[in-house]
Motif scaffolding. Structure first.
Motif, PDB file in Angstrom:
ATOM      1  N   TYR A 103     -14.756 -26.682  -3.543  1.00  0.00           N
ATOM      2  CA  TYR A 103     -14.743 -28.111  -3.536  1.00  0.00           C
ATOM      3  C   TYR A 103     -15.139 -28.817  -4.639  1.00  0.00           C
ATOM      4  N   TYR A 104     -14.650 -29.871  -5.006  1.00  0.00           N
ATOM      5  CA  TYR A 104     -15.083 -30.630  -6.292  1.00  0.00           C
ATOM      6  C   TYR A 104     -16.031 -31.873  -5.766  1.00  0.00           C
ATOM      7  N   TYR A 105     -17.163 -31.702  -6.516  1.00  0.00           N
ATOM      8  CA  TYR A 105     -18.299 -32.625  -6.368  1.00  0.00           C
ATOM      9  C   TYR A 105     -18.292 -33.865  -7.110  1.00  0.00           C
ATOM     10  N   HIS A 106     -17.738 -34.747  -6.515  1.00  0.00           N
ATOM     11  CA  HIS A 106     -17.491 -36.188  -7.357  1.00  0.00           C
ATOM     12  C   HIS A 106     -18.774 -37.185  -7.055  1.00  0.00           C
ATOM     13  N   ILE A 107     -19.426 -37.317  -8.226  1.00  0.00           N
ATOM     14  CA  ILE A 107     -20.742 -38.226  -8.178  1.00  0.00           C
ATOM     15  C   ILE A 107     -20.917 -38.675  -9.630  1.00  0.00           C
ATOM     16  N   PRO A 108     -19.775 -39.839  -9.848  1.00  0.00           N
ATOM     17  CA  PRO A 108     -19.791 -40.561 -11.031  1.00  0.00           C
ATOM     18  C   PRO A 108     -21.018 -41.105 -11.539  1.00  0.00           C
ATOM     19  N   VAL A 109     -21.695 -41.560 -10.503  1.00  0.00           N
ATOM     20  CA  VAL A 109     -23.020 -42.460 -11.003  1.00  0.00           C
ATOM     21  C   VAL A 109     -23.786 -41.520 -11.834  1.00  0.00           C
ATOM     22  N   LEU A 110     -23.921 -40.383 -11.631  1.00  0.00           N
ATOM     23  CA  LEU A 110     -24.630 -39.367 -12.477  1.00  0.00           C
ATOM     24  C   LEU A 110     -23.989 -38.714 -13.506  1.00  0.00           C
ATOM     25  N   THR A 111     -22.825 -38.175 -13.205  1.00  0.00           N
ATOM     26  CA  THR A 111     -22.111 -37.366 -14.202  1.00  0.00           C
ATOM     27  C   THR A 111     -21.449 -38.323 -15.357  1.00  0.00           C
ATOM     28  N   LYS A 112     -20.954 -39.547 -14.846  1.00  0.00           N
ATOM     29  CA  LYS A 112     -20.026 -40.564 -15.781  1.00  0.00           C
ATOM     30  C   LYS A 112     -18.838 -40.086 -15.748  1.00  0.00           C
ATOM     31  N   VAL A 113     -18.349 -39.139 -14.966  1.00  0.00           N
ATOM     32  CA  VAL A 113     -17.027 -38.808 -15.077  1.00  0.00           C
ATOM     33  C   VAL A 113     -16.470 -39.471 -13.793  1.00  0.00           C
ATOM     34  N   ASN A 114     -15.552 -40.558 -14.074  1.00  0.00           N
ATOM     35  CA  ASN A 114     -15.048 -41.329 -13.049  1.00  0.00           C
ATOM     36  C   ASN A 114     -13.473 -41.255 -12.882  1.00  0.00           C
ATOM     37  N   LEU A 115     -12.999 -40.062 -12.853  1.00  0.00           N
ATOM     38  CA  LEU A 115     -11.489 -40.174 -12.825  1.00  0.00           C
ATOM     39  C   LEU A 115     -10.768 -40.320 -11.533  1.00  0.00           C
ATOM     40  N   SER A 116      -9.507 -40.696 -11.379  1.00  0.00           N
ATOM     41  CA  SER A 116      -8.783 -40.744 -10.050  1.00  0.00           C
ATOM     42  C   SER A 116      -8.834 -39.562  -9.229  1.00  0.00           C
ATOM     43  N   MET A 117      -9.599 -39.602  -8.070  1.00  0.00           N
ATOM     44  CA  MET A 117      -9.584 -38.526  -7.147  1.00  0.00           C
ATOM     45  C   MET A 117      -8.335 -38.199  -6.398  1.00  0.00           C
ATOM     46  N   LEU A 118      -7.326 -39.280  -6.250  1.00  0.00           N
ATOM     47  CA  LEU A 118      -5.880 -39.140  -5.810  1.00  0.00           C
ATOM     48  C   LEU A 118      -5.324 -38.213  -6.744  1.00  0.00           C
ATOM     49  N   GLY A 119      -5.262 -38.533  -7.916  1.00  0.00           N
ATOM     50  CA  GLY A 119      -4.538 -38.096  -9.009  1.00  0.00           C
ATOM     51  C   GLY A 119      -5.264 -36.526  -9.140  1.00  0.00           C
ATOM     52  N   PHE A 120      -6.722 -36.382  -9.155  1.00  0.00           N
ATOM     53  CA  PHE A 120      -7.087 -35.119  -9.053  1.00  0.00           C
ATOM     54  C   PHE A 120      -6.689 -34.215  -7.751  1.00  0.00           C
ATOM     55  N   ILE A 121      -6.739 -34.659  -6.705  1.00  0.00           N
ATOM     56  CA  ILE A 121      -6.194 -34.076  -5.629  1.00  0.00           C
ATOM     57  C   ILE A 121      -4.769 -33.257  -5.727  1.00  0.00           C
ATOM     58  N   GLU A 122      -3.908 -34.161  -6.311  1.00  0.00           N
ATOM     59  CA  GLU A 122      -2.450 -33.959  -6.771  1.00  0.00           C
ATOM     60  C   GLU A 122      -2.443 -32.497  -7.495  1.00  0.00           C
ATOM     61  N   LYS A 123      -3.184 -32.775  -8.646  1.00  0.00           N
ATOM     62  CA  LYS A 123      -3.114 -31.532  -9.673  1.00  0.00           C
ATOM     63  C   LYS A 123      -3.831 -30.414  -9.249  1.00  0.00           C
ATOM     64  N   ALA A 124      -4.935 -30.572  -8.342  1.00  0.00           N
ATOM     65  CA  ALA A 124      -5.739 -29.404  -7.878  1.00  0.00           C
ATOM     66  C   ALA A 124      -4.884 -28.678  -6.968  1.00  0.00           C
ATOM     67  N   GLN A 125      -4.250 -29.286  -6.036  1.00  0.00           N
ATOM     68  CA  GLN A 125      -3.604 -28.724  -5.130  1.00  0.00           C
ATOM     69  C   GLN A 125      -2.433 -27.811  -5.721  1.00  0.00           C
ATOM     70  N   GLU A 126      -1.938 -28.139  -6.840  1.00  0.00           N
ATOM     71  CA  GLU A 126      -0.862 -27.590  -7.654  1.00  0.00           C
ATOM     72  C   GLU A 126      -1.339 -26.189  -8.162  1.00  0.00           C
ATOM     73  N   GLN A 127      -2.528 -26.399  -8.705  1.00  0.00           N
ATOM     74  CA  GLN A 127      -3.131 -25.143  -9.669  1.00  0.00           C
ATOM     75  C   GLN A 127      -4.289 -24.308  -9.236  1.00  0.00           C
ATOM     76  N   ILE A 128      -4.760 -24.871  -8.035  1.00  0.00           N
ATOM     77  CA  ILE A 128      -6.016 -24.324  -7.610  1.00  0.00           C
ATOM     78  C   ILE A 128      -5.594 -23.729  -6.033  1.00  0.00           C
ATOM     79  N   PRO A 129      -5.332 -22.579  -5.876  1.00  0.00           N
ATOM     80  CA  PRO A 129      -4.885 -22.098  -4.549  1.00  0.00           C
ATOM     81  C   PRO A 129      -6.072 -22.195  -3.580  1.00  0.00           C
ATOM     82  N   ASN A 130      -7.276 -22.025  -3.941  1.00  0.00           N
ATOM     83  CA  ASN A 130      -8.248 -22.247  -2.873  1.00  0.00           C
ATOM     84  C   ASN A 130      -8.837 -23.588  -2.938  1.00  0.00           C
ATOM     85  N   PHE A 131      -8.348 -24.558  -3.428  1.00  0.00           N
ATOM     86  CA  PHE A 131      -8.932 -26.019  -3.656  1.00  0.00           C
ATOM     87  C   PHE A 131      -8.944 -26.366  -2.041  1.00  0.00           C
TER      88      PHE A 131
END
Length: 307
Positions: free
Chosen positions: A131-159
């Motif tokens: 699981y990806y842990y999305h908490i941009p208020v603390l990490t300041k990493v605020n990328l598109s989660m929809l876009g991330f899901i698409e790429k993660a599903q293609e490249q990470i078999p156990n996502f």
């Protein structure tokens, strides 16, 4: 994985060293309060103030003493991807899933960077969900989660999904509905629990599920019955719980310290969080009693784990 999952504290002795002897009682306490699992080594668990060996020690204890049928998610995120992979590999046969937030000092700037980091970690424990842990208020990493899901599903078999800790209900819903019901989406803002029900959240990870499990179960019950006023009333009390501790010196240290009132002495918080003394904890308890919050607290630990 569904239901409420508690973001757990890192129990410590008075000298600041880990106290893993209490983990058996801690797990039984959560089960007694109908909490479905534990998210270990996360933000609530002081992970940024723990060394790698301490994080390993904690997950070993949870694995050893976990109650039957109890979910166990090990957060392994780190600024050093090699350390994160080491943690993931170490816990791979002990837990149900791994999770990782992104590096938060030198941060990934693109989705490809983020997916690369997550893929490295997921490969270290390939036979269990990641699981990806999305908490941009603390990490300041605020990328598109929809876009991330698409790429993660293609490249990470156990996502398997996202621990989503951002106040963006519409985006959460879009992510949850993507590709049907194939992903686990854990909602991570306790103060918005009632709102998450309106976007069909089925899993939650949060710190106040340690203290207020019966209250959240009441919110869910009232919403199911169509009594939204009663549900909002309880949600307001959950918000007040956080506000009271924050006003007295800090929610993190206050929440960890308040576990003593529930029968589990979690010990001190590590810097920079402030450890509450007995005077501050008594002030908090008096406020909770005055505001009618005490009746919604989790049932105290019964100390019958036999460990």
């Amino acid at each position: 994985m569904k239901g409420m999952i508690a973001a757990t504290y890192a129990p410590m002795h008075k000298n600041g060293l880990l106290n893993t002897d209490i983990i058996g009682d801690y797990g039984n306490f959560l089960v007694d309060n109908k909490v479905a699992g534990a998210f270990v080594n996360g933000s609530t668990g002081d992970f940024t103030s723990l060394c790698t060996e301490e994080r390993k020690e904690l997950i070993e204890a949870w694995s050893k003493y976990r109650p039957e049928g109890f979910y166990l998610i090990n957060h392994v995120g780190h600024t050093n991807v090699r350390e994160a992979c080491e943690l993931a590999g170490h816990g791979a046969n002990m837990v149900d899933a791994t999770a990782a937030l992104p590096p938060f000092y030198f941060r990934p700037k693109t989705l490809d960077d983020l997916v690369f980091y997550c893929k490295e970690i997921a490969q270290a424990a390939p036979d269990i969900p990641f699981y990806y842990y999305h908490i941009p208020v603390l990490t300041k990493v605020n990328l598109s989660m929809l876009g991330f899901i698409e790429k993660a599903q293609e490249q990470i078999p156990n996502f398997a999904g996202i621990k989503y800790t951002e106040d963006n209900l519409s985006d959460f819903k879009k992510c949850a509905q993507k590709d049907g019901d194939t992903l686990d989406m854990f909602f991570g803002i306790d103060e918005k629990y009632i709102d998450s029900l309106s976007v069909d959240a089925k899993g939650w990870v949060g710190s106040t599920y340690n203290h207020l499990a019966p209250l959240y179960q009441g919110i869910s019950r009232h919403v199911a019955q169509g009594d939204l006023d009663a549900a909002r009333h309880l949600q307001g009390k959950a918000i007040r719980f956080v506000q009271v501790l924050e006003a007295l010196g800090g929610y993190h240290g206050g929440g960890k310290g308040f576990m003593r009132h529930l029968g589990l002495d979690m010990g001190p918080s590590r810097f920079p969080h402030r450890t509450f003394n007995e005077n501050l904890l008594n002030q908090a308890l008096q406020s909770f009693e005055k505001e009618g919050l005490s009746v919604y607290l989790s049932n105290p630990c019964r100390r019958d784990s036999g460990r």
